[in-house]
Design an enzyme around this catalytic site. Structure first.
Site, short mmCIF file in Angstrom:
data_model
loop_
_atom_site.label_atom_id
_atom_site.label_comp_id
_atom_site.label_asym_id
_atom_site.label_seq_id
_atom_site.Cartn_x
_atom_site.Cartn_y
_atom_site.Cartn_z
N ASP A 297 7.54 6.42 9.32
CA ASP A 297 6.88 5.95 10.38
C ASP A 297 5.81 6.76 10.58
O ASP A 297 5.88 8.25 10.57
CB ASP A 297 7.68 5.81 11.75
CG ASP A 297 7.11 4.98 12.53
OD1 ASP A 297 6.28 3.91 12.41
OD2 ASP A 297 7.44 4.96 13.82
N GLY B 222 -5.23 0.05 8.10
CA GLY B 222 -4.91 0.54 9.53
C GLY B 222 -6.14 1.13 10.00
O GLY B 222 -7.52 0.47 10.14
N ARG C 136 0.80 10.93 5.19
CA ARG C 136 1.86 10.29 4.20
C ARG C 136 1.95 11.19 2.83
O ARG C 136 3.01 11.47 2.61
CB ARG C 136 1.92 9.01 3.94
CG ARG C 136 3.06 8.19 3.20
CD ARG C 136 3.18 6.68 3.21
NE ARG C 136 2.82 6.21 4.57
CZ ARG C 136 1.64 5.66 5.01
NH1 ARG C 136 0.68 5.69 4.32
NH2 ARG C 136 1.86 5.02 6.12
N ASP D 156 -7.88 3.77 8.96
CA ASP D 156 -8.54 4.52 7.83
C ASP D 156 -10.17 4.31 8.09
O ASP D 156 -11.09 5.45 7.88
CB ASP D 156 -8.35 3.95 6.52
CG ASP D 156 -7.15 4.50 6.20
OD1 ASP D 156 -6.26 5.33 6.86
OD2 ASP D 156 -6.49 4.23 5.02
N HIS E 24 1.01 -1.18 0.13
CA HIS E 24 0.08 0.04 -0.12
C HIS E 24 0.78 1.31 -0.03
O HIS E 24 0.70 2.09 -0.58
CB HIS E 24 -0.91 0.06 1.19
CG HIS E 24 -1.98 -1.06 1.23
ND1 HIS E 24 -3.03 -1.15 0.59
CD2 HIS E 24 -2.00 -2.26 2.01
CE1 HIS E 24 -3.58 -2.06 0.71
NE2 HIS E 24 -3.21 -2.99 1.73
#
Length: 191
Positions: A68, A149, A177, A151, A11
């Protein structure tokens, strides 16, 4: 330019490759035959990103970057933060992590949260740091199928849908990100 992105998360690779475009040949850990689970032992997102990028640079001699990301929830003293992936245990279950967050927020009015990504780049032995933050809130139940995650429970400010409902095109344009990678890309374009 060849650059190692210190991840095997497909992803993330796709998301980042779409932003960086064709000017960077992006390599994953698999591409360089690195099958080590690089330890993330720092107590900050920045520290973990640096550990991963340094590992690649020191052991493979390749320019590299790593990220991270943490979900920081105001009412939980910015938990899960650096422990986001393993918040509910070492098996890193997204479902269990979301359930733990929803359980801890039960009855709390303040649901403000933010996703924060730190990217550490090591280029020719020099370290650079880039950060992306998107603010929003944690909704009361999971919604949506896209993403990964947290989301399905994170709704960014200015939207009435979760990351999982917005779909990858919108998410990849506005996410923490994406914001950090856009800064990384701007840096490359200035070289």
């Amino acid at each position: 330019m060849k650059l190692v992105f210190a991840t095997n998360n497909q992803h993330k690779l796709e998301e980042v490759a779409a932003i960086l475009g064709d000017s960077i040949e992006l390599l994953s850990l698999k591409d360089i035959n690195c099958d080590v689970d690089i330890p993330e032992t720092a107590d900050t997102l920045e520290g973990n990103a640096l550990l991963k990028a340094q590992y690649i640079y020191n052991n493979y001699g390749l320019d590299a970057f790593a990220d991270d990301t943490g979900l920081e929830i105001e009412a939980l003293n910015n938990e899960p933060g650096v422990y986001s992936a393993r918040y509910a245990g070492e098996d890193k279950s997204a479902q269990a992590n979301m359930l733990k967050v929803l359980d801890k927020l039960q009855g709390k009015e303040n649901r403000k949260a933010q996703f924060r990504t730190a990217i550490s780049l090591i280029l020719d032995g020099k370290e650079y740091l880039f950060e992306g933050i998107i603010r929003g809130k944690i909704i009361e139940e999971k919604r949506g199928e896209a993403g990964f995650g947290y989301d399905p429970i994170f709704m960014p400010d200015g939207y009435d849908k979760t990351f999982a409902e917005l779909g990858n095109d919108i998410k990849n344009d506005i996410s923490h990100r994406a914001l950090a990678v856009k800064k990384l890309n701007k840096f490359f374009n200035s070289l």
